[in-house]
Enzyme design. Sequence first.
Site, PDB file in Angstrom:
ATOM      1  N   GLU A 121       6.383   7.367  -9.798  1.00 28.78           N
ATOM      2  CA  GLU A 121       5.009   6.893  -9.580  1.00 28.78           C
ATOM      3  C   GLU A 121       4.259   7.806  -8.621  1.00 28.78           C
ATOM      4  O   GLU A 121       3.093   8.131  -8.845  1.00 28.78           O
ATOM      5  CB  GLU A 121       5.012   5.483  -8.974  1.00 28.78           C
TER       6      GLU A 121
ATOM      7  N   GLU B 142     -10.321  -4.714 -20.150  1.00 33.63           N
ATOM      8  CA  GLU B 142     -10.492  -6.105 -19.697  1.00 33.63           C
ATOM      9  C   GLU B 142      -9.186  -6.914 -19.702  1.00 33.63           C
ATOM     10  O   GLU B 142      -9.170  -8.048 -19.260  1.00 33.63           O
ATOM     11  CB  GLU B 142     -11.596  -6.813 -20.511  1.00 33.63           C
TER      12      GLU B 142
ATOM     13  N   GLY C 253       0.784  -1.233   0.000  1.00 29.79           N
ATOM     14  CA  GLY C 253       0.000   0.000   0.000  1.00 29.79           C
ATOM     15  C   GLY C 253       0.816   1.282   0.000  1.00 29.79           C
ATOM     16  O   GLY C 253       0.338   2.314   0.477  1.00 29.79           O
TER      17      GLY C 253
ATOM     18  N   ASP D 203      -2.864  -4.341 -17.930  1.00 29.03           N
ATOM     19  CA  ASP D 203      -1.976  -3.245 -18.374  1.00 29.03           C
ATOM     20  C   ASP D 203      -2.225  -2.834 -19.830  1.00 29.03           C
ATOM     21  O   ASP D 203      -1.277  -2.578 -20.582  1.00 29.03           O
ATOM     22  CB  ASP D 203      -0.494  -3.659 -18.221  1.00 29.03           C
TER      23      ASP D 203
ATOM     24  N   ASN E 139      -4.989   2.463 -13.558  1.00 32.21           N
ATOM     25  CA  ASN E 139      -3.938   1.623 -12.978  1.00 32.21           C
ATOM     26  C   ASN E 139      -2.596   2.318 -13.171  1.00 32.21           C
ATOM     27  O   ASN E 139      -2.432   3.133 -14.084  1.00 32.21           O
ATOM     28  CB  ASN E 139      -3.933   0.258 -13.679  1.00 32.21           C
TER      29      ASN E 139
ATOM     30  N   HIS F 295       1.505   1.318 -13.696  1.00 40.37           N
ATOM     31  CA  HIS F 295       2.403   0.199 -13.958  1.00 40.37           C
ATOM     32  C   HIS F 295       3.846   0.706 -13.927  1.00 40.37           C
ATOM     33  O   HIS F 295       4.153   1.732 -14.541  1.00 40.37           O
ATOM     34  CB  HIS F 295       2.081  -0.432 -15.318  1.00 40.37           C
TER      35      HIS F 295
END
Length: 214
Positions: free
Chosen positions: A182, A150, A17, A153, A110, A112
Amino acid sequence: MRGIKPASLAVLVSGTGTTLQNLIDRIAAGELPARIAVVLSSKPDAYGVTRAQKAGIPVEVVNRKEFKDPEVFADAVNARLEKYDIDLVVLAGYSHLIKLDKRRNIPAINIHPALVPAFCGKGYYGDRVHKAVLDYGVRFTGVTVHFVDEKYDHGPVILQEPVEVRHGDTVDSLRSRVQQVEHRLYPTAIKLFAERRLEVEGRKVVILPRRNDQ
Ligand code: GRF
């Protein structure tokens, strides 16, 4: 950040986290117009759960190990999120595919730790990504923030930034420099979303200029 309605987030975690913590800190510092409505974890003992509890954020746990079928698991995750008023699902070190909530029309994003479409897809997560980057010998890796579809990445790219691979880099040193990027890029993307400045045209994401009231 005048005139910006804070985005209500569901943050999905499976691990330590650090991404979640960064969002909690940025929101607390007034740098990110968002509120975290719920943290959902696929692991009961993920440290992300503890971080959420410490910050007083509601936590839901849907234990992946209790489900044989990934589809049934994804449905259970959505069912658990139903009771929250959410504008955006934010994957933060979440290790599973999700089903987009098409009925409520809630997008998901998301992050990555590489430059998609390199070193990504099923099996490329966490330190495996950095190890693959080092083993291959590329000069640059980086960070990608993208909308979720779906596949792993795969959805339209929102933001990307390269990180140079240095001679003598280890997984630890590379991870540390990638994470610095990030921790800047994810809040930036969420802020753009809150400002309604992201427009998806097929595979392309257009970043609209800032409006006068922003
Ligand atoms: C980050 O490298 C992120 O890119 C990936 O998960 C890692 C962080 O995990 N999606 P966590 O937030 O520390 O659990």
